[in-house]
Design an enzyme around this catalytic site. Structure first.
Site, PDB file in Angstrom:
ATOM      1  N   SER A  38       0.787  -1.231   0.000  1.00 18.85           N
ATOM      2  CA  SER A  38       0.000   0.000   0.000  1.00 18.85           C
ATOM      3  C   SER A  38       0.819   1.281   0.000  1.00 18.85           C
ATOM      4  O   SER A  38       0.424   2.274  -0.610  1.00 18.85           O
ATOM      5  CB  SER A  38      -0.971   0.009   1.193  1.00 18.85           C
ATOM      6  OG  SER A  38      -0.269  -0.156   2.416  1.00 18.85           O
ATOM      7  N   ASP A 252      -3.004   6.393  11.222  1.00 22.76           N
ATOM      8  CA  ASP A 252      -3.017   4.938  11.380  1.00 22.76           C
ATOM      9  C   ASP A 252      -1.651   4.381  11.751  1.00 22.76           C
ATOM     10  O   ASP A 252      -1.509   3.181  11.999  1.00 22.76           O
ATOM     11  CB  ASP A 252      -3.540   4.250  10.112  1.00 22.76           C
ATOM     12  CG  ASP A 252      -2.680   4.527   8.873  1.00 22.76           C
ATOM     13  OD1 ASP A 252      -1.601   5.146   9.006  1.00 22.76           O
ATOM     14  OD2 ASP A 252      -3.091   4.120   7.770  1.00 22.76           O
ATOM     15  N   HIS A 255       0.663   4.213   7.203  1.00 26.74           N
ATOM     16  CA  HIS A 255       0.902   4.842   5.908  1.00 26.74           C
ATOM     17  C   HIS A 255       1.525   6.225   6.088  1.00 26.74           C
ATOM     18  O   HIS A 255       1.140   6.970   6.986  1.00 26.74           O
ATOM     19  CB  HIS A 255      -0.408   4.963   5.126  1.00 26.74           C
ATOM     20  CG  HIS A 255      -1.039   3.652   4.818  1.00 26.74           C
ATOM     21  ND1 HIS A 255      -2.205   3.218   5.423  1.00 26.74           N
ATOM     22  CD2 HIS A 255      -0.647   2.641   3.989  1.00 26.74           C
ATOM     23  CE1 HIS A 255      -2.518   2.021   4.974  1.00 26.74           C
ATOM     24  NE2 HIS A 255      -1.584   1.648   4.100  1.00 26.74           N
TER      25      HIS A 255
END
Length: 460
Positions: A38, A252, A255
């Protein structure tokens, strides 16, 4: 459009056409394959300063996305992975590379990345069995976007890219899912060796640059994986590891945020340049100036339709929207702040045969703004004056009847902040020295906000 701007646009268009039409490799076109999960596909908010990269920085589209076609080269305007991804390390890797290479050299990136995956997705022997274990729809959809075989798509695009230039490196950002023991090191080596073999590359000419995951100094929840990632050069002699210390994360703690991606991408570039014998002095935290005179092209953000009976396709750079009554060609934004913009513009490739409307929604489908457009229109504009554009969730073009609408471009125009005037350069103004907002002399050809004769001016 001025003659100067027209000629520049024409030259750029001819250059891209030539690259996409001829299979003649340019030794001064450096290509980099970018793989991972990601953080490589990109999760950072795309901001105004990210939308005007150097014209020497290109991306190959690894799938059909809006007006982008699989296997073709485009200016590297984010997103670089898929339609619904965001800012990623490759964005500022490429910018920093071209800024530190000779003007005759270009840089291209080929990005194939899927969130949440293990390195097994790129294993030539095990990717199929690994994909078979996936049960999250968002992950399966991402894999399917690459034809169900991300490794195959990467190799397909890499071979196509080799017709245009020379592969000079492989960028990896992966490990949050599985880089917690030495097995990961051997798996990465297998992936790297396979890419080299499949593409007839030599390791000495094509280093592997791997980035650390979110660091412990930023409370990264996967920071322990860096203990293994940093051992890559012991397993792969041509591997180098990029530190993520100081690269800020989102809430979070997984990221990177936009600032973090810019810093990390520039570090990738600094490391790659060092392998080429170039010691680059790169400002890791620089925020590029914004050129308020330029539109923000969001054509490729319109990626889905509200009604299952509708379709959206691309035909030679034109979006072809086959609409049903009160369906919608839509762009999902989540909660975007459009307060700095003056209006949204749709330019149609041919006069519309049906009436349409631009419809802008906020949270909970609340209406923010809309404008009716009669049939026969060549252009549609939605002005933002008087509307609260601070939290835009979704934008759609709706049709009042069944029909086809052909769209050449969708873009936003910025408001020019008070105290800044826009101007074309004149002989009188050229007698003054130009400075950037940080006080440094503006380089030749600089475009954006600058200071001239003690005034802030938009230099075009």
């Amino acid at each position: 459009m001025t003659k100067k701007i027209f000629l520049a646009v024409l030259a750029t268009a001819l250059s891209l056409f030539s690259m996409n039409a001829k299979a003649e490799a340019d030794p001064n076109f450096y290509i980099y394959l970018c793989i991972g999960q990601s953080n490589m596909e990109g999760q950072g908010t795309i901001e105004d300063c990210d939308l005007s990269p150097d014209e020497r920085f290109l991306m190959m589209s690894t799938l059909d996305c809006g007006t982008r076609k699989l296997g073709h080269w485009y200016h590297a305007i984010p997103p670089l992975a898929r339609c619904d991804t965001r800012l990623c390390p490759a964005d500022y890797f490429g910018r920093a590379m071209v800024a530190n290479l000779d003007e005759g050299k270009r840089v291209g990136v080929v990005v194939v990345a899927v969130g949440g995956i293990k390195i097994d997705l790129y294993d030539p022997d095990g990717w199929q069995s690994y994909v078979a274990t996936m049960n999250e729809s968002w992950q399966i959809n991402a894999v399917n976007a690459y034809g169900g075989n991300p490794l195959g798509r990467l190799l397909e695009c890499a071979r196509e890219a080799q017709k245009s230039g020379v592969i000079k490196g492989i960028l990896l950002h992966q490990g949050e899912s599985d880089a917690y023991n030495s097995v990961w090191l051997q798996k990465v080596k297998k992936v790297y060796d396979n890419l080299l073999a499949e593409l007839n590359l030599n390791a000495e000419d094509v280093p592997l640059i791997a980035g650390e995951v979110g660091n412990e100094d930023q409370n990264g929840i996967c920071s322990s994986a860096n203990n293994i990632i940093n051992r890559l050069p012991q397993t792969i002699p041509t591997a180098h590891v990029v530190s993520s210390v100081g690269c800020t994360l989102q809430s979070d703690n997984l990221h990177f945020d936009s600032k973090g991606y810019r810093k990390l991408g520039r570090r990738y570039a600094k490391t790659m340049l060092a392998t080429m014998g170039i010691e680059a002095d790169i400002d890791e935290d620089e925020v590029p100036p914004i050129d308020y005179s330029q539109p923000i092209d969001i054509t490729n953000r319109f990626t889905y339709c509200w009604n299952s009976a509708e379709t959206i396709t691309s035909d030679n750079g034109i979006l072809v929207y086959n609409a049903v009554q009160w369906g919608g060609l839509a762009c999902w934004l989540g909660e975007a702040d459009w307060s700095e913009y003056a209006k949204l513009v749709f330019e149609f490739a041919e006069p519309t045969s049906i009436a349409t409307q631009i419809f802008i929604q906020g949270a909970g489908n609340a209406e923010i703004a809309k404008v009716w457009v009669n049939a026969g229109a060549e252009r549609a504009e939605c002005l933002f004056d008087g509307h609260d554009m601070s939290k835009v969730a979704q934008v759609a073009l709706q049709a009042a009847a069944n029909g086809t609408v052909k769209i050449s471009k969708i873009y936003l125009l910025r408001q020019v902040p008070s105290g800044i005037r826009q101007t074309e350069s004149t002989s009188d103004e050229e007698s003054y020295q130009w400075f950037m907002l940080n006080g440094q002399p503006a380089p030749k050809g600089f475009k954006g906000i600058a200071i001239s004769n003690g005034k802030k001016v938009m230099k075009k």
